[in-house]
Design a protein around this motif. Structure first.
Motif, mmCIF file in Angstrom:
data_model
loop_
_atom_site.group_PDB
_atom_site.id
_atom_site.type_symbol
_atom_site.label_atom_id
_atom_site.label_comp_id
_atom_site.label_asym_id
_atom_site.label_seq_id
_atom_site.Cartn_x
_atom_site.Cartn_y
_atom_site.Cartn_z
ATOM 1 N N ARG A 1 0.840 -1.198 0.000
ATOM 2 C CA ARG A 1 0.000 0.000 0.000
ATOM 3 C C ARG A 1 0.874 1.247 0.000
ATOM 4 N NH1 ARG A 1 -4.905 1.930 3.843
ATOM 5 N NH2 ARG A 1 -5.430 3.746 2.578
ATOM 6 N N PHE A 2 0.493 2.223 -0.802
ATOM 7 C CA PHE A 2 1.207 3.483 -0.927
ATOM 8 C C PHE A 2 0.482 4.571 -0.147
ATOM 9 C CE2 PHE A 2 1.365 7.615 -3.117
ATOM 10 C CZ PHE A 2 2.716 7.896 -3.010
ATOM 11 N N PHE A 3 1.259 5.406 0.524
ATOM 12 C CA PHE A 3 0.732 6.592 1.181
ATOM 13 C C PHE A 3 1.534 7.793 0.689
ATOM 14 C CE2 PHE A 3 -0.223 3.151 4.103
ATOM 15 C CZ PHE A 3 -1.561 3.387 4.398
ATOM 16 N N ALA A 4 0.841 8.804 0.195
ATOM 17 C CA ALA A 4 1.531 10.025 -0.244
ATOM 18 C C ALA A 4 2.258 10.626 0.945
ATOM 19 C CB ALA A 4 0.524 11.014 -0.810
ATOM 20 N N SER A 5 3.461 11.114 0.710
ATOM 21 C CA SER A 5 4.281 11.677 1.778
ATOM 22 C C SER A 5 4.344 13.184 1.654
ATOM 23 C CB SER A 5 5.693 11.088 1.706
ATOM 24 O OG SER A 5 6.527 11.741 2.627
ATOM 25 N N HIS A 6 3.922 13.852 2.714
ATOM 26 C CA HIS A 6 3.994 15.313 2.756
ATOM 27 C C HIS A 6 5.236 15.755 3.513
ATOM 28 C CE1 HIS A 6 0.033 15.332 1.055
ATOM 29 N NE2 HIS A 6 -0.292 14.449 1.949
ATOM 30 N N ASP A 7 5.792 14.846 4.323
ATOM 31 C CA ASP A 7 7.066 15.062 5.011
ATOM 32 C C ASP A 7 7.109 16.414 5.703
ATOM 33 O OD1 ASP A 7 9.558 14.249 5.835
ATOM 34 O OD2 ASP A 7 10.581 15.020 4.070
ATOM 35 N N ASN A 8 6.026 16.763 6.395
ATOM 36 C CA ASN A 8 5.959 18.065 7.060
ATOM 37 C C ASN A 8 5.086 17.953 8.308
ATOM 38 O OD1 ASN A 8 6.671 20.769 7.266
ATOM 39 N ND2 ASN A 8 4.906 21.474 6.106
ATOM 40 N N ILE A 9 5.423 17.004 9.170
ATOM 41 C CA ILE A 9 4.609 16.693 10.349
ATOM 42 C C ILE A 9 4.446 17.895 11.267
ATOM 43 C CG2 ILE A 9 4.482 15.251 12.427
ATOM 44 C CD1 ILE A 9 5.974 13.091 10.718
ATOM 45 N N ASN A 10 5.515 18.644 11.487
ATOM 46 C CA ASN A 10 5.467 19.779 12.405
ATOM 47 C C ASN A 10 5.204 21.116 11.712
ATOM 48 O OD1 ASN A 10 6.042 18.205 14.747
ATOM 49 N ND2 ASN A 10 8.153 18.066 14.040
ATOM 50 N N GLY A 11 4.949 21.059 10.421
ATOM 51 C CA GLY A 11 4.673 22.284 9.672
ATOM 52 C C GLY A 11 3.198 22.432 9.396
ATOM 53 N N GLU A 12 2.879 23.268 8.458
ATOM 54 C CA GLU A 12 1.500 23.507 8.062
ATOM 55 C C GLU A 12 1.320 22.984 6.635
ATOM 56 O OE1 GLU A 12 0.321 27.611 8.747
ATOM 57 O OE2 GLU A 12 2.001 27.799 10.123
ATOM 58 N N ILE B 1 0.288 -1.614 -15.577
ATOM 59 C CA ILE B 1 -0.224 -0.537 -14.725
ATOM 60 C C ILE B 1 -1.721 -0.469 -14.967
ATOM 61 C CG2 ILE B 1 -0.103 1.910 -14.162
ATOM 62 C CD1 ILE B 1 2.747 1.911 -15.348
ATOM 63 N N GLU B 2 -2.478 -0.945 -14.017
ATOM 64 C CA GLU B 2 -3.941 -0.998 -14.110
ATOM 65 C C GLU B 2 -4.517 0.167 -13.307
ATOM 66 O OE1 GLU B 2 -7.324 -1.856 -15.451
ATOM 67 O OE2 GLU B 2 -5.770 -3.339 -15.909
ATOM 68 N N LEU B 3 -4.995 1.196 -14.004
ATOM 69 C CA LEU B 3 -5.464 2.409 -13.326
ATOM 70 C C LEU B 3 -6.558 2.158 -12.298
ATOM 71 C CD1 LEU B 3 -5.443 5.327 -15.912
ATOM 72 C CD2 LEU B 3 -4.151 5.106 -13.792
ATOM 73 N N SER B 4 -7.340 1.138 -12.473
ATOM 74 C CA SER B 4 -8.409 0.861 -11.507
ATOM 75 C C SER B 4 -7.863 0.523 -10.120
ATOM 76 C CB SER B 4 -9.299 -0.277 -12.010
ATOM 77 O OG SER B 4 -8.564 -1.482 -12.082
ATOM 78 N N LYS B 5 -6.577 0.178 -10.032
ATOM 79 C CA LYS B 5 -5.960 -0.142 -8.745
ATOM 80 C C LYS B 5 -5.435 1.108 -8.027
ATOM 81 C CE LYS B 5 -4.650 -4.792 -10.059
ATOM 82 N NZ LYS B 5 -3.556 -5.749 -10.194
ATOM 83 N N PHE B 6 -5.512 2.256 -8.681
ATOM 84 C CA PHE B 6 -4.995 3.497 -8.106
ATOM 85 C C PHE B 6 -6.160 4.383 -7.707
ATOM 86 C CE2 PHE B 6 -1.733 1.698 -10.713
ATOM 87 C CZ PHE B 6 -0.561 1.935 -10.014
ATOM 88 N N ASP B 7 -6.345 4.547 -6.411
ATOM 89 C CA ASP B 7 -7.467 5.311 -5.862
ATOM 90 C C ASP B 7 -6.918 6.479 -5.039
ATOM 91 O OD1 ASP B 7 -9.674 6.314 -4.536
ATOM 92 O OD2 ASP B 7 -10.358 4.366 -3.781
ATOM 93 N N VAL B 8 -7.079 7.672 -5.554
ATOM 94 C CA VAL B 8 -6.526 8.864 -4.894
ATOM 95 C C VAL B 8 -7.096 9.072 -3.500
ATOM 96 C CG1 VAL B 8 -8.150 10.566 -5.816
ATOM 97 C CG2 VAL B 8 -5.773 11.221 -5.372
ATOM 98 N N THR B 9 -8.270 8.553 -3.206
ATOM 99 C CA THR B 9 -8.863 8.731 -1.877
ATOM 100 C C THR B 9 -8.222 7.842 -0.818
ATOM 101 O OG1 THR B 9 -10.604 7.069 -2.221
ATOM 102 C CG2 THR B 9 -11.096 9.353 -2.900
ATOM 103 N N ARG B 10 -7.387 6.900 -1.258
ATOM 104 C CA ARG B 10 -6.757 5.972 -0.302
ATOM 105 C C ARG B 10 -5.289 6.302 -0.015
ATOM 106 N NH1 ARG B 10 -7.894 -0.077 -0.514
ATOM 107 N NH2 ARG B 10 -6.075 0.344 0.676
ATOM 108 N N ILE B 11 -4.782 7.366 -0.597
ATOM 109 C CA ILE B 11 -3.376 7.666 -0.380
ATOM 110 C C ILE B 11 -3.220 8.831 0.562
ATOM 111 C CG2 ILE B 11 -2.682 6.684 -2.558
ATOM 112 C CD1 ILE B 11 -2.244 9.596 -3.573
#
Length: 178
Positions: free
Chosen positions: A113-124, A168-178
């Motif tokens: 599972r992939f999670f988008a990284s914002h790498d800014n825990i203590n920022g805004e 690469i099957e686009l149906s497996k990529f759900d922006v609401t889950r990252i």
């Protein structure tokens, strides 16, 4: 499915060590890319503390970097540590879209599972939705037009190792889950 960082090291090094004189290496607290020098005869991608997802993320940055950038420490990118303002966070996100799209594709190939990284825990970080959507749009572009050569090689190697679908099957990529 188990994801052992040693497997990721093996897969990456099998793909790229000889052709690009580059190794994936378990690192310490902070990831870093170091080009070969007089002390170390190979380029090294150090990922954080043996975290598989950190390895994929750092690999994705290497896959995006062109030949000239691969001669520079950390590919010549600026890095401002955690605690960025919203404006600096947007700048950070701009350079993260392509690497994170590739990371997402590689994660899918590895069955992770992939999670988008914002790498800014203590920022805004502000609203993360536009960044996530931009990463998804880049995944769509790669699905339609193909990945860069090295990224495709890594994706195929992960698919073969983990027995996942070799497409690469686009149906497996759900922006609401990252």
């Amino acid at each position: 499915m188990q994801h052992d960082y040693n497997d990721l090291i093996y897969i990456f090094n099998q793909c790229f060590e000889q052709a690009y004189n580059t190794r994936l290496v378990k690192g310490g607290d902070e990831p870093i890319y170091l080009p070969a020098n007089e002390h170390v005869p190979y380029h090294a991608i150090y990922f954080a503390r043996g975290f598989y997802s950190s390895g994929l993320h750092e690999i994705a940055h290497w896959l995006v970097a062109g030949e000239a950038r691969r001669q520079l420490e950390d590919f010549g990118y600026w890095y401002e540590p955690d605690g960025r303002s919203p404006a600096r966070q947007r700048e950070f996100e701009k350079v993260e879209i392509k690497p994170q799209a590739i990371e997402w594709i590689l994660s899918e190939a590895a069955g992770l599972r992939f999670f988008a990284s914002h790498d800014n825990i203590n920022g805004e970080p502000g609203d993360a939705a536009p960044f996530k959507q931009a990463v998804y749009e880049q995944v769509k572009t790669y699905a339609e037009k193909g990945l860069p050569k090295r990224a495709e090689q890594m994706r195929k190697a992960l698919c073969a190792f983990y027995g996942t679908d070799d497409k690469i099957e686009l149906s497996k990529f759900d922006v609401t889950r990252i």
